[in-house]
Every structure is written in C-alpha cells, then in structure tokens.
Design an enzyme around this catalytic site. Sequence first.
Site, PDB file in Angstrom:
ATOM      1  N   ASP A  95     -33.675  37.758  30.548  1.00 47.60           N
ATOM      2  CA  ASP A  95     -32.462  36.979  30.799  1.00 47.60           C
ATOM      3  C   ASP A  95     -32.514  35.734  29.929  1.00 47.60           C
ATOM      4  O   ASP A  95     -33.461  34.940  30.025  1.00 47.60           O
ATOM      5  CB  ASP A  95     -32.366  36.581  32.275  1.00 47.60           C
ATOM      6  CG  ASP A  95     -32.207  37.788  33.188  1.00 47.60           C
ATOM      7  OD1 ASP A  95     -31.728  38.831  32.708  1.00 47.60           O
ATOM      8  OD2 ASP A  95     -32.580  37.689  34.368  1.00 47.60           O
TER       9      ASP A  95
ATOM     10  N   ASP B  11     -25.794  45.653  40.133  1.00 41.76           N
ATOM     11  CA  ASP B  11     -26.562  44.549  40.710  1.00 41.76           C
ATOM     12  C   ASP B  11     -26.485  44.665  42.225  1.00 41.76           C
ATOM     13  O   ASP B  11     -25.383  44.660  42.802  1.00 41.76           O
ATOM     14  CB  ASP B  11     -25.988  43.204  40.267  1.00 41.76           C
ATOM     15  CG  ASP B  11     -26.199  42.938  38.785  1.00 41.76           C
ATOM     16  OD1 ASP B  11     -27.161  43.487  38.228  1.00 41.76           O
ATOM     17  OD2 ASP B  11     -25.413  42.183  38.196  1.00 41.76           O
TER      18      ASP B  11
END
Length: 272
Positions: A150, A31
């Site tokens: 997500d 990330d």
Amino acid sequence: MSDLTSQPGSDATNAVTASGDLLKRIIPCLDVDRGRVVKGINFQNLRDMGDPVELAVRYEAEGADELVFLDISASAESRPTALKMVRNVSRALSIPYTVGGGLRTMDDIYRFLEAGADKVALNTTAVKNPDLVDEASRQFGAQCIVVAIDIKRREDGSYGVFTHGGRNATGLEARTWARELADRGAGELLLTSMDRDGTGIGFDMEITGALGRSLPVPVIASGGAKTPEHLRLAFAGGADAVLAATMFHSGDYRIDDTKRFLAEAGIPVRLS
C-alpha cells in the site's frame, strides 16, 4: 505444521495466448470487514457492498480470472481472516483466489492454503518479518505468495509504504521494497495507490508501470479504476493484472463486457 509444498498455484497467472503472450488478468477485489464486502475512498468512509460469496459467484460467472479477498481490518485488530469464509468461498468457486489480512506465521499461511485459498497475500507481516516471505516461498512455492504494498506519494515524488490497512507509515520506499520482495521470492506484487483508491481517476501508472516493466515478477495494479479504459491504460503501461472493485461492485460494468472492450483494443485477455 505439515508439508504443503505441492500446493497448486494459479493456472491463470501463467496463461498464455497461442502466440505465446501472457494473458492479462482482471481480478475483482473484495475488501471484507466483519464478513461483509465494503468499499470506501482513500481507505476511509466504508460502505456495505454485499455478501462475499454471492459477489464471488457473480464475478466468476462474468469471467473473472481470479479474485482477491482482503480483510482490511484484520491486521489492525490483531485477528486473522475467518477461515469459515475461505471454506465457503472454496465450495462456491472454481477460479483461483487470494486471501489476505492478519496472516502472521507459516502456520497461518498453511491453514488458509489448506482451507482452499490458492494464494495468500502478505502486507503488514512482510514488513515486520521480511524473512517470512523467503520461508513461505520456499515452503509453499512462490506462486502461492502475493505481497501487497500500500503506497502513498510523498512530497518529493517518491512513494512511501503503509501497513495496517493504510494506517501506519513504515518509512520504506516503495520501489526499493518491491525489488527486495521480488528478490526474496514473492510470486506477485499487489501495488495499491492509497491516493487513488476509490477515487475513480485511474491507476497511478508512474510507479506501477515502472515496476511492471522492470521487475521479474508480475505486478498487479490497484487503486483508482472506474472504467474499462483505465484497465486498458494499465495493461498498456506495464501492469500484468488489474484489481478493481467499485466499477464492478456498482454494476456500472460487467467483466465480460470489459474483456471484450480490451480484446478489441488489442489487449490479450481470456474470453469466456
């Protein structure tokens, strides 16, 4: 935009054993926030984990099958992932990698593939403009198009879909959305449990396993991995690949050691 229909896909995605079984893949996730790798819990309280290129080189040396770079603030801040990082990664790596974050148009996808990414990951854009998944799959090949989903469990037991780095609820139901994406031509689905992300309690296999067993495209489990046993359970439960971050970023586990554990447990993986 010029034609990029010949863009190669990931050989690792379709690698098979001598007996014809698809190999399971370990994919470290990096990330990226403002050029640095970060990690948090439930998408919050981010900590600096290092330089993306340095970590990528380390993971390739340890035996990673692929890598995923996600610019976690790109969509929320209306800016694409830096092409400079993509080019730097391309010069440093020989394994396939996926880049996501802030890609909104066919031109965006083209630029990142041209810069060296093997695949792109769409999330917020796919929700806003689902037809882009169809168009991108036709233009560049399904093997280049990953759609990230997500998810967060609702009180009624269903799973809601979120965008903008987990900030915005969409009203979509995860199972229905995943099936639509497969029908539209997504080559893979990256399913991240926001409830499990960074917690170290293991993947949410209730939905990941159900989708992995029922959909015609590979499903990548993400969110919650802390030990090699969590990866084994994900593969045994129906995941085609697993995304992991903290357990590798921290140095608690190496990818090559984890693969040996999985192989001994009967999971088909590529050993160095």
